[in-house]
Design a protein around this motif. Structure first.
Motif, mmCIF file in Angstrom:
data_model
loop_
_atom_site.group_PDB
_atom_site.id
_atom_site.type_symbol
_atom_site.label_atom_id
_atom_site.label_comp_id
_atom_site.label_asym_id
_atom_site.label_seq_id
_atom_site.Cartn_x
_atom_site.Cartn_y
_atom_site.Cartn_z
ATOM 1 N N MET A 49 21.589 20.167 -2.490
ATOM 2 C CA MET A 49 22.988 19.748 -2.430
ATOM 3 C C MET A 49 23.488 19.484 -3.843
ATOM 4 O O MET A 49 22.717 19.154 -4.741
ATOM 5 N N THR A 50 24.786 19.594 -4.026
ATOM 6 C CA THR A 50 25.389 19.233 -5.308
ATOM 7 C C THR A 50 25.479 17.722 -5.383
ATOM 8 O O THR A 50 26.096 17.078 -4.529
ATOM 9 N N ILE A 51 24.852 17.139 -6.376
ATOM 10 C CA ILE A 51 24.824 15.691 -6.509
ATOM 11 C C ILE A 51 26.002 15.243 -7.373
ATOM 12 O O ILE A 51 26.120 15.611 -8.533
ATOM 13 N N GLN A 52 26.867 14.422 -6.811
ATOM 14 C CA GLN A 52 28.030 13.962 -7.571
ATOM 15 C C GLN A 52 27.726 12.697 -8.355
ATOM 16 O O GLN A 52 28.263 12.479 -9.423
ATOM 17 N N HIS A 53 26.893 11.829 -7.778
ATOM 18 C CA HIS A 53 26.581 10.573 -8.451
ATOM 19 C C HIS A 53 25.096 10.585 -8.781
ATOM 20 O O HIS A 53 24.253 10.346 -7.909
ATOM 21 N N HIS A 54 24.799 10.888 -10.019
ATOM 22 C CA HIS A 54 23.415 11.171 -10.416
ATOM 23 C C HIS A 54 22.677 9.925 -10.856
ATOM 24 O O HIS A 54 21.555 9.680 -10.476
ATOM 25 N N ARG A 55 23.316 9.114 -11.683
ATOM 26 C CA ARG A 55 22.649 7.930 -12.210
ATOM 27 C C ARG A 55 23.630 6.779 -12.302
ATOM 28 O O ARG A 55 24.811 6.981 -12.570
ATOM 29 N N ARG A 56 23.115 5.587 -12.098
ATOM 30 C CA ARG A 56 23.935 4.407 -12.365
ATOM 31 C C ARG A 56 23.930 4.176 -13.875
ATOM 32 O O ARG A 56 23.177 4.792 -14.613
ATOM 33 N N HIS A 57 24.783 3.248 -14.347
ATOM 34 C CA HIS A 57 24.835 3.002 -15.785
ATOM 35 C C HIS A 57 23.730 2.069 -16.225
ATOM 36 O O HIS A 57 23.454 1.955 -17.394
#
Length: 317
Positions: free
Chosen positions: A309-317
């Motif tokens: 799937m296309t990941i929109q939210h990859h990492r938190r800050h």
């Protein structure tokens, strides 16, 4: 380890043991669009800003000996930091000691046996590590690295020596200075695919550049805590930074979209969340990042389930 021998604009350092220039410095670059560093087997070129101005640093390997030369206004400063960059301050002796090594999972032991030449580099350049890490917040690495490449091309500068020294790669570039980052207009961030939240965090970071650079002199854990006082800098960004600026052997990128599941499958045969990952790594506190590096070098791949799937939210800050 033998102390580095500095002569004029050149330096020699003997690793006195197995050493991989590519595996050691490879962590610094942020994908193929990052033209501030180019590493091939036995050779590396880096360009960066120093307090004295920009510098180009060329490194070649001959057996266990590393030979560096530099040009540009910041050449002397660049050479002074080269041993740390090459991992001279990185000490694996406790990790490799029989008592500790025997406590490691078999997969990690095997990876270390096959990759004894890895060192953890310490660049000492806080802003240079923070900016690309910020760009990787909440988006895929592919998107972020494309954005960083666009910004480097538009607002970075040609590396010293390019065009005059044929050995220096023609597309080697110096990242913007903090002042140059601060002058990038909002429309240019937008064109590069960087949203206002991330560009605002970069603006806060470059506005605190002088204070941030002093963090390079502090222990990695202390530096990681202090940089998180800047809004938009969290645990993940701090760990991604100190791994490069300090050669941090312990801080793990909590909040990474993939890492916890990867470590869980590698060490426990199942996916885990961030607390579960930290629990699994706790027996090796002080060397948790070394353990993760060895897992990554082991060739282990976690199971795939279903279509990608296309990941929109990859990492938190």
């Amino acid at each position: 380890m033998t102390a580095a021998a500095l002569t004029g604009q050149a330096l020699a350092w003997d690793a006195e043991g197995p050493y991989s220039l590519q595996q050691t410095l490879g962590i610094i670059g942020r994908g193929p669009a990052d033209k501030t560093i180019m590493v091939t087997p036995g050779t590396a070129w880096l360009a960066f800003n120093t307090p004295a101005g920009p510098a180009t640093l060329g490194i070649s390997q001959r057996g266990t000996e590393l030979h560096a030369r530099a040009c540009g206004p910041g050449a002397e400063h660049a050479l002074a930091g080269t041993p740390a960059l090459l991992g001279a301050q990185d000490d694996w002796s406790h990790f490799d000691s029989p008592g500790f090594a025997n406590s490691l999972p078999h997969r990690v032991q095997e990876a270390r046996r096959r990759h004894p030449a890895v060192r953890l580099p310490a660049t000492g350049r806080m802003v240079d590590a923070l900016v690309p890490a910020i760009l990787e917040q909440k988006v895929t690495a592919l998107e972020a690295r494309r954005s960083y490449g666009i910004l480097l091309q538009k607002f970075g500068t040609k590396a010293p020596g390019v065009g005059t020294d044929p050995a220096i790669p023609a597309d080697l570039r110096v990242a913007p200075t903090p002042r140059q980052w601060a002058s990038i207009p909002s429309w240019a961030w937008h064109q590069a695919g960087v949203g206002p939240q991330r560009s605002a965090t970069v603006m806060r970071v470059v506005g605190s550049a002088s204070g941030l650079e002093r963090l390079a002199k502090l222990p990695a854990a202390e530096a990681a805590v202090k940089m998180q006082s800047i809004p938009g800098i969290g645990v993940w960004t701090a760990a991604e930074t100190t791994q490069r600026t300090h050669g941090d052997p312990d801080q793990v990128a909590v909040g990474d979209y993939h890492l916890a599941a990867y470590v869980g499958w590698a060490l426990a045969g199942k996916a885990v969340d961030d607390p579960g990952m930290l629990e699994l790594l706790e027996p090796w506190r002080g060397h948790r990042q070394r353990v993760v590096r060895m897992l990554q070098l082991s060739g282990f791949r976690k199971p795939s389930f279903g279509p990608r799937m296309t990941i929109q939210h990859h990492r938190r800050h």
